[in-house]
Design a protein around this motif. Structure first.
Motif, PDB file in Angstrom:
ATOM      1  N   SER A 159      62.568  32.334  38.843  1.00  0.00           N
ATOM      2  CA  SER A 159      62.120  31.832  40.137  1.00  0.00           C
ATOM      3  C   SER A 159      60.636  31.491  40.114  1.00  0.00           C
ATOM      4  CB  SER A 159      62.404  32.874  41.226  1.00  0.00           C
ATOM      5  OG  SER A 159      61.719  34.097  40.930  1.00  0.00           O
ATOM      6  N   TYR A 160      59.862  32.256  39.384  1.00  0.00           N
ATOM      7  CA  TYR A 160      58.415  32.008  39.279  1.00  0.00           C
ATOM      8  C   TYR A 160      58.144  30.712  38.527  1.00  0.00           C
ATOM      9  CZ  TYR A 160      53.608  32.689  37.603  1.00  0.00           C
ATOM     10  OH  TYR A 160      52.280  32.519  37.292  1.00  0.00           O
ATOM     11  N   LEU A 161      58.970  30.422  37.497  1.00  0.00           N
ATOM     12  CA  LEU A 161      58.774  29.216  36.682  1.00  0.00           C
ATOM     13  C   LEU A 161      59.530  28.013  37.221  1.00  0.00           C
ATOM     14  CD1 LEU A 161      59.132  30.844  33.129  1.00  0.00           C
ATOM     15  CD2 LEU A 161      57.007  30.157  34.263  1.00  0.00           C
ATOM     16  N   GLY A 162      60.368  28.227  38.239  1.00  0.00           N
ATOM     17  CA  GLY A 162      61.129  27.118  38.805  1.00  0.00           C
ATOM     18  C   GLY A 162      62.276  26.666  37.927  1.00  0.00           C
ATOM     19  N   ILE A 163      62.904  27.590  37.200  1.00  0.00           N
ATOM     20  CA  ILE A 163      63.997  27.225  36.295  1.00  0.00           C
ATOM     21  C   ILE A 163      65.254  28.019  36.654  1.00  0.00           C
ATOM     22  CG2 ILE A 163      62.533  26.519  34.377  1.00  0.00           C
ATOM     23  CD1 ILE A 163      62.957  29.265  33.130  1.00  0.00           C
ATOM     24  N   SER A 169      53.436  48.037  44.316  1.00  0.00           N
ATOM     25  CA  SER A 169      54.130  47.198  43.351  1.00  0.00           C
ATOM     26  C   SER A 169      53.474  47.269  41.976  1.00  0.00           C
ATOM     27  CB  SER A 169      54.150  45.752  43.843  1.00  0.00           C
ATOM     28  OG  SER A 169      54.705  44.898  42.864  1.00  0.00           O
ATOM     29  N   LEU A 170      52.148  47.204  41.969  1.00  0.00           N
ATOM     30  CA  LEU A 170      51.450  47.269  40.680  1.00  0.00           C
ATOM     31  C   LEU A 170      51.615  48.636  40.035  1.00  0.00           C
ATOM     32  CD1 LEU A 170      48.153  45.335  41.559  1.00  0.00           C
ATOM     33  CD2 LEU A 170      50.141  44.502  40.292  1.00  0.00           C
ATOM     34  N   LEU A 171      51.645  49.682  40.870  1.00  0.00           N
ATOM     35  CA  LEU A 171      51.850  51.026  40.332  1.00  0.00           C
ATOM     36  C   LEU A 171      53.242  51.154  39.715  1.00  0.00           C
ATOM     37  CD1 LEU A 171      50.674  53.873  40.013  1.00  0.00           C
ATOM     38  CD2 LEU A 171      51.683  54.450  42.240  1.00  0.00           C
ATOM     39  N   ARG A 172      54.228  50.554  40.380  1.00  0.00           N
ATOM     40  CA  ARG A 172      55.587  50.589  39.855  1.00  0.00           C
ATOM     41  C   ARG A 172      55.666  49.828  38.525  1.00  0.00           C
ATOM     42  NH1 ARG A 172      58.461  49.202  44.417  1.00  0.00           N
ATOM     43  NH2 ARG A 172      58.300  46.988  43.912  1.00  0.00           N
ATOM     44  N   THR A 173      54.994  48.685  38.455  1.00  0.00           N
ATOM     45  CA  THR A 173      54.969  47.913  37.211  1.00  0.00           C
ATOM     46  C   THR A 173      54.272  48.693  36.096  1.00  0.00           C
ATOM     47  OG1 THR A 173      54.907  45.845  38.471  1.00  0.00           O
ATOM     48  CG2 THR A 173      54.224  45.751  36.159  1.00  0.00           C
ATOM     49  N   ILE A 223      56.431  40.602  32.596  1.00  0.00           N
ATOM     50  CA  ILE A 223      56.678  41.173  33.927  1.00  0.00           C
ATOM     51  C   ILE A 223      55.488  41.062  34.870  1.00  0.00           C
ATOM     52  CG2 ILE A 223      58.339  42.801  32.953  1.00  0.00           C
ATOM     53  CD1 ILE A 223      56.267  45.018  33.359  1.00  0.00           C
ATOM     54  N   LEU A 224      54.280  40.935  34.337  1.00  0.00           N
ATOM     55  CA  LEU A 224      53.100  40.912  35.218  1.00  0.00           C
ATOM     56  C   LEU A 224      53.052  39.713  36.160  1.00  0.00           C
ATOM     57  CD1 LEU A 224      50.133  42.310  33.097  1.00  0.00           C
ATOM     58  CD2 LEU A 224      51.117  43.250  35.191  1.00  0.00           C
ATOM     59  N   PRO A 225      53.282  38.470  35.674  1.00  0.00           N
ATOM     60  CA  PRO A 225      53.148  37.326  36.599  1.00  0.00           C
ATOM     61  C   PRO A 225      54.037  37.450  37.834  1.00  0.00           C
ATOM     62  CG  PRO A 225      53.268  36.573  34.336  1.00  0.00           C
ATOM     63  CD  PRO A 225      53.586  38.029  34.319  1.00  0.00           C
ATOM     64  N   ARG A 226      55.299  37.829  37.649  1.00  0.00           N
ATOM     65  CA  ARG A 226      56.192  37.907  38.801  1.00  0.00           C
ATOM     66  C   ARG A 226      55.829  39.085  39.694  1.00  0.00           C
ATOM     67  NH1 ARG A 226      62.777  37.441  39.005  1.00  0.00           N
ATOM     68  NH2 ARG A 226      62.957  37.881  41.229  1.00  0.00           N
ATOM     69  N   THR A 250      63.018  36.541  24.573  1.00  0.00           N
ATOM     70  CA  THR A 250      62.751  35.241  25.219  1.00  0.00           C
ATOM     71  C   THR A 250      63.698  34.999  26.384  1.00  0.00           C
ATOM     72  OG1 THR A 250      61.980  34.329  23.104  1.00  0.00           O
ATOM     73  CG2 THR A 250      62.604  32.762  24.818  1.00  0.00           C
ATOM     74  N   VAL A 251      64.996  35.279  26.169  1.00  0.00           N
ATOM     75  CA  VAL A 251      65.974  35.090  27.247  1.00  0.00           C
ATOM     76  C   VAL A 251      65.654  35.994  28.434  1.00  0.00           C
ATOM     77  CG1 VAL A 251      68.394  35.405  27.881  1.00  0.00           C
ATOM     78  CG2 VAL A 251      67.809  34.288  25.733  1.00  0.00           C
ATOM     79  N   LEU A 252      65.308  37.243  28.162  1.00  0.00           N
ATOM     80  CA  LEU A 252      64.973  38.166  29.252  1.00  0.00           C
ATOM     81  C   LEU A 252      63.721  37.723  29.997  1.00  0.00           C
ATOM     82  CD1 LEU A 252      65.694  41.652  27.614  1.00  0.00           C
ATOM     83  CD2 LEU A 252      66.998  40.524  29.430  1.00  0.00           C
ATOM     84  N   ALA A 253      62.715  37.237  29.243  1.00  0.00           N
ATOM     85  CA  ALA A 253      61.487  36.780  29.886  1.00  0.00           C
ATOM     86  C   ALA A 253      61.757  35.587  30.799  1.00  0.00           C
ATOM     87  CB  ALA A 253      60.447  36.423  28.833  1.00  0.00           C
TER      88      ALA A 253
END
Length: 367
Positions: A43-47, A112-116, A99-102, A34-37
């Motif tokens: 930055s994506y979640l604004g926190i 980028s998608l290939l790297r993910t 990791i997908l949303p960011r 959870t902490v890692l997520a």
């Protein structure tokens, strides 16, 4: 019959769920993931304000976020070791969802998608490798294997004789003793109901009490017959037999008895399972008869190369003597019998207890 099977499956599933939720590894993995997520998607979640000490990390881009994503391998490997395949898949799906949303928001390019996808694939393969092939023990030498095989062969011969006698006695109790007691109970019922002539109220009362005692005796003998050699142990192995034992004793005694499993469940040598079941049976019978406990837990640990089983209760406990043999001198043979059975496995037997602090019995051996 189908309803009984459904209820049994539901009980086993419920017990497994409770076992997972009580496992400290589950909560460690959950908290770290959870902490890692949150850190990864701050930055994506604004926190980002939640992590003032990691401002550079949460705002990382490109190859740096690629490196950050590898931190998820820590809980993934942990889950693979403890919960094996189920832990691998569950944690990997959470990792993928994190990791997908960011990745899509920052740079939805093919590169980028290939790297993910590469990171996710490596993580999954690593988790599967650990879950399926992890073995912390060293490879045995040929001499060690021969020694272990000879020990198990000797143990198998001895247990074969013991268990044959248990089965024979259990069959005699079921086929002869119980049937005879049922005949006597039927005659006592007929006597009490007046089939052999009218009885005085006092005689009828005595006949009724005799009938009740006979029915209790039949239940005790039937229970003894099952305990001598439960069919579940022969048919489906140690874990179902222990589930049957804990559920039955919990129902009969009112003590809450849980069965917990750590690591990936797998079959053990038949002789090994028989002795472990006997030790658990003796330990739980002691809990029911002597401990005054309200709860007990049987834990099977498959994580390490050495198999470990613990039986713990929250009862009144006792002061340990210098030698377990001292219990036998007082007529308490259960603990000494458990120690001897653990010795048959060439394993370690340990008791921890203090007055008012319950008791923990641990058996550890190499299958």
């Amino acid at each position: 019959m189908r309803q009984i099977r459904t209820d049994t499956i539901a009980n086993i599933a419920s017990q497994k769920t409770r076992s997972i939720l009580r496992n400290r590894h589950f909560w460690i993995i959950t908290c770290v993931t959870t902490v890692l997520a949150l850190l990864y998607n701050a930055s994506y979640l604004g926190i980002t304000g939640w992590f003032p000490w990691a401002k550079d990390i949460v705002s990382a881009q490109g190859v740096y976020i690629f490196v950050l994503s590898f931190l998820f391998l820590i809980p993934l490997v942990h889950a693979s070791v403890v919960f094996r395949l189920q832990g691998t898949l569950a944690t990997w799906f959470v990792f993928l969802a994190a990791i997908l949303p960011r990745a899509i928001q920052d740079s939805p390019s093919f590169e980028s998608l290939l790297r993910t996808a590469l990171v996710a694939t490596v993580a999954l393969l690593l988790g599967l490798f650990v879950a399926l092939d992890y073995n912390p023990g060293l490879q045995e030498s040929g001499t060690a294997k021969r020694t272990r095989f000879a020990r198990w062969a000797s143990l198998a011969r001895m247990l074969k004789v013991q268990e044959y006698e248990r089965r024979r006695v259990a069959r005699k109790l079921h086929d002869n003793t119980i049937q005879s007691l049922l005949v006597i109970a039927n005659r006592a019922r007929a006597l009490e109901s007046g089939d052999y002539g009218r009885l005085s109220p006092k005689a009828r009362k005595q006949a009724e009490e005799i009938l009740i005692m006979l029915l209790h005796a039949i239940d005790d003998v039937r229970r003894l017959s099952r305990e001598l050699r439960p069919s579940t142990l022969d048919n489906v192995g140690l874990l179902p037999a222990l589930r049957w034992l804990t559920e039955r004793l919990s129902h009969e005694s009112g003590i809450k008895i849980d069965l917990q499993v750590k690591g990936r469940e797998h079959s053990l040598p038949p002789e090994f399972e028989v002795i472990l079941f006997r030790i658990a049976q003796d330990a739980l019978n002691n809990v029911v008869r002597h401990s005054g406990a309200t709860a007990a837990t049987v834990t099977l640990d498959f994580i390490t190369s050495n198999f470990r089983m613990t039986v713990e209760d929250n009862g009144q406990g006792f002061s340990l003597p210098d030698n377990i043999g001292d219990f036998a001198a007082r007529g308490n043979l259960g603990l000494q019998r458990m120690e001897q059975q653990a010795g048959l496995l060439d394993g370690n037997f340990k008791i921890s207890s203090e007055p008012g602090k319950g008791t923990v019995i641990t058996v550890e051996a190499t299958p």
